[in-house]
Design a protein around this motif. Structure first.
Motif, PDB file in Angstrom:
ATOM      1  N   CYS A  21      44.784  47.927  31.482  1.00  0.00           N
ATOM      2  CA  CYS A  21      44.566  46.540  31.895  1.00  0.00           C
ATOM      3  C   CYS A  21      45.782  45.996  32.635  1.00  0.00           C
ATOM      4  O   CYS A  21      45.646  45.267  33.621  1.00  0.00           O
ATOM      5  CB  CYS A  21      44.247  45.670  30.684  1.00  0.00           C
ATOM      6  SG  CYS A  21      42.697  46.096  29.875  1.00  0.00           S
ATOM      7  N   ARG A  22      46.968  46.351  32.171  1.00  0.00           N
ATOM      8  CA  ARG A  22      48.188  45.915  32.852  1.00  0.00           C
ATOM      9  C   ARG A  22      48.283  46.544  34.243  1.00  0.00           C
ATOM     10  O   ARG A  22      48.689  45.878  35.205  1.00  0.00           O
ATOM     11  CB  ARG A  22      49.419  46.270  32.031  1.00  0.00           C
ATOM     12  CG  ARG A  22      49.508  45.443  30.741  1.00  0.00           C
ATOM     13  CD  ARG A  22      50.745  45.756  29.952  1.00  0.00           C
ATOM     14  NE  ARG A  22      51.889  45.111  30.602  1.00  0.00           N
ATOM     15  CZ  ARG A  22      53.146  45.431  30.335  1.00  0.00           C
ATOM     16  NH1 ARG A  22      53.431  46.378  29.470  1.00  0.00           N
ATOM     17  NH2 ARG A  22      54.127  44.826  30.951  1.00  0.00           N
ATOM     18  N   LYS A  23      47.902  47.808  34.360  1.00  0.00           N
ATOM     19  CA  LYS A  23      47.910  48.465  35.678  1.00  0.00           C
ATOM     20  C   LYS A  23      46.918  47.806  36.615  1.00  0.00           C
ATOM     21  O   LYS A  23      47.187  47.635  37.810  1.00  0.00           O
ATOM     22  CB  LYS A  23      47.610  49.957  35.529  1.00  0.00           C
ATOM     23  CG  LYS A  23      48.759  50.744  34.942  1.00  0.00           C
ATOM     24  CD  LYS A  23      48.405  52.212  34.791  1.00  0.00           C
ATOM     25  CE  LYS A  23      49.534  52.976  34.128  1.00  0.00           C
ATOM     26  NZ  LYS A  23      49.209  54.400  33.920  1.00  0.00           N
ATOM     27  N   ALA A  24      45.757  47.427  36.093  1.00  0.00           N
ATOM     28  CA  ALA A  24      44.751  46.738  36.903  1.00  0.00           C
ATOM     29  C   ALA A  24      45.283  45.385  37.381  1.00  0.00           C
ATOM     30  O   ALA A  24      45.055  44.987  38.532  1.00  0.00           O
ATOM     31  CB  ALA A  24      43.466  46.561  36.111  1.00  0.00           C
ATOM     32  N   GLU A  25      45.998  44.696  36.512  1.00  0.00           N
ATOM     33  CA  GLU A  25      46.586  43.410  36.881  1.00  0.00           C
ATOM     34  C   GLU A  25      47.636  43.587  37.981  1.00  0.00           C
ATOM     35  O   GLU A  25      47.663  42.826  38.959  1.00  0.00           O
ATOM     36  CB  GLU A  25      47.209  42.761  35.650  1.00  0.00           C
ATOM     37  CG  GLU A  25      47.788  41.400  35.896  1.00  0.00           C
ATOM     38  CD  GLU A  25      48.345  40.786  34.631  1.00  0.00           C
ATOM     39  OE1 GLU A  25      48.112  39.578  34.432  1.00  0.00           O
ATOM     40  OE2 GLU A  25      49.021  41.488  33.856  1.00  0.00           O
ATOM     41  N   VAL A  26      48.489  44.585  37.842  1.00  0.00           N
ATOM     42  CA  VAL A  26      49.492  44.875  38.867  1.00  0.00           C
ATOM     43  C   VAL A  26      48.810  45.232  40.187  1.00  0.00           C
ATOM     44  O   VAL A  26      49.196  44.737  41.251  1.00  0.00           O
ATOM     45  CB  VAL A  26      50.439  46.015  38.414  1.00  0.00           C
ATOM     46  CG1 VAL A  26      51.303  46.504  39.567  1.00  0.00           C
ATOM     47  CG2 VAL A  26      51.308  45.558  37.258  1.00  0.00           C
ATOM     48  N   ALA A  27      47.772  46.059  40.128  1.00  0.00           N
ATOM     49  CA  ALA A  27      47.064  46.457  41.346  1.00  0.00           C
ATOM     50  C   ALA A  27      46.436  45.251  42.038  1.00  0.00           C
ATOM     51  O   ALA A  27      46.477  45.141  43.267  1.00  0.00           O
ATOM     52  CB  ALA A  27      45.992  47.493  41.006  1.00  0.00           C
ATOM     53  N   ALA A  28      45.866  44.341  41.259  1.00  0.00           N
ATOM     54  CA  ALA A  28      45.254  43.149  41.841  1.00  0.00           C
ATOM     55  C   ALA A  28      46.298  42.254  42.510  1.00  0.00           C
ATOM     56  O   ALA A  28      46.076  41.755  43.621  1.00  0.00           O
ATOM     57  CB  ALA A  28      44.501  42.375  40.766  1.00  0.00           C
ATOM     58  N   LEU A  29      47.436  42.066  41.857  1.00  0.00           N
ATOM     59  CA  LEU A  29      48.486  41.247  42.454  1.00  0.00           C
ATOM     60  C   LEU A  29      49.034  41.891  43.728  1.00  0.00           C
ATOM     61  O   LEU A  29      49.290  41.205  44.717  1.00  0.00           O
ATOM     62  CB  LEU A  29      49.617  41.012  41.450  1.00  0.00           C
ATOM     63  CG  LEU A  29      49.311  39.996  40.359  1.00  0.00           C
ATOM     64  CD1 LEU A  29      50.380  40.042  39.271  1.00  0.00           C
ATOM     65  CD2 LEU A  29      49.202  38.604  40.938  1.00  0.00           C
ATOM     66  N   LEU A  30      49.207  43.200  43.705  1.00  0.00           N
ATOM     67  CA  LEU A  30      49.680  43.895  44.905  1.00  0.00           C
ATOM     68  C   LEU A  30      48.662  43.793  46.031  1.00  0.00           C
ATOM     69  O   LEU A  30      49.021  43.616  47.200  1.00  0.00           O
ATOM     70  CB  LEU A  30      49.975  45.362  44.596  1.00  0.00           C
ATOM     71  CG  LEU A  30      51.195  45.635  43.720  1.00  0.00           C
ATOM     72  CD1 LEU A  30      51.277  47.120  43.384  1.00  0.00           C
ATOM     73  CD2 LEU A  30      52.469  45.171  44.391  1.00  0.00           C
ATOM     74  N   ARG A  31      47.399  43.878  45.690  1.00  0.00           N
ATOM     75  CA  ARG A  31      46.339  43.835  46.706  1.00  0.00           C
ATOM     76  C   ARG A  31      46.240  42.471  47.364  1.00  0.00           C
ATOM     77  O   ARG A  31      46.119  42.356  48.580  1.00  0.00           O
ATOM     78  CB  ARG A  31      44.995  44.215  46.060  1.00  0.00           C
ATOM     79  CG  ARG A  31      43.773  43.970  46.905  1.00  0.00           C
ATOM     80  CD  ARG A  31      43.765  44.876  48.144  1.00  0.00           C
ATOM     81  NE  ARG A  31      42.593  44.666  48.936  1.00  0.00           N
ATOM     82  CZ  ARG A  31      42.528  43.867  49.997  1.00  0.00           C
ATOM     83  NH1 ARG A  31      43.583  43.191  50.368  1.00  0.00           N
ATOM     84  NH2 ARG A  31      41.419  43.741  50.687  1.00  0.00           N
ATOM     85  N   PHE A  32      46.293  41.419  46.562  1.00  0.00           N
ATOM     86  CA  PHE A  32      46.035  40.081  47.097  1.00  0.00           C
ATOM     87  C   PHE A  32      47.290  39.316  47.513  1.00  0.00           C
ATOM     88  O   PHE A  32      47.200  38.401  48.316  1.00  0.00           O
ATOM     89  CB  PHE A  32      45.226  39.266  46.092  1.00  0.00           C
ATOM     90  CG  PHE A  32      43.824  39.767  45.965  1.00  0.00           C
ATOM     91  CD1 PHE A  32      42.898  39.551  46.980  1.00  0.00           C
ATOM     92  CD2 PHE A  32      43.430  40.481  44.859  1.00  0.00           C
ATOM     93  CE1 PHE A  32      41.609  40.031  46.892  1.00  0.00           C
ATOM     94  CE2 PHE A  32      42.132  40.969  44.752  1.00  0.00           C
ATOM     95  CZ  PHE A  32      41.219  40.745  45.765  1.00  0.00           C
ATOM     96  N   ALA A  33      48.449  39.673  46.999  1.00  0.00           N
ATOM     97  CA  ALA A  33      49.654  38.930  47.346  1.00  0.00           C
ATOM     98  C   ALA A  33      50.756  39.831  47.897  1.00  0.00           C
ATOM     99  O   ALA A  33      51.820  39.349  48.253  1.00  0.00           O
ATOM    100  CB  ALA A  33      50.181  38.177  46.123  1.00  0.00           C
TER     101      ALA A  33
END
Length: 96
Positions: A21-33
């Motif tokens: 879940c933490r990796k998914a959160e990091v991936a989402a932040l990297l993708r969108f910001a």
């Protein structure tokens, strides 16, 4: 729909313990910001966020999950930018 600062702060305070879940959160932040830059022939990852809590959470997650050290920069409002911005930069080992 934009999230208010209060909602963003509340979301940044929610504990996430599962590594996936933490990796998914990091991936989402990297993708969108996030963005990639080449500086001195090396790849640099830069994430521009509008809340300090989210930026600190991202920096901590990258260090915990991947063992990489990030810079944390506070950009004060000037000219066109009306609010403070928080930048997380991965300069060394950006390619990994």
């Amino acid at each position: 729909m934009a999230l208010t600062p209060e909602v963003k702060a509340e979301l940044a305070a929610v504990p996430v313990t599962k590594p996936a879940c933490r990796k998914a959160e990091v991936a989402a932040l990297l993708r969108f910001a996030g963005s990639l830059h080449i500086a001195g022939g090396k790849i640099m990852v830069e994430v521009d966020l509008d809340t300090g809590a989210a930026a600190r959470r991202l920096r901590t997650a990258i260090a915990d999950l991947f063992g990489l050290t990030c810079e944390f920069v506070v950009v004060t409002p000037t000219g066109l930018r009306r609010s403070t911005r928080y930048v997380v930069r991965l300069i060394r080992d950006g390619d990994s």
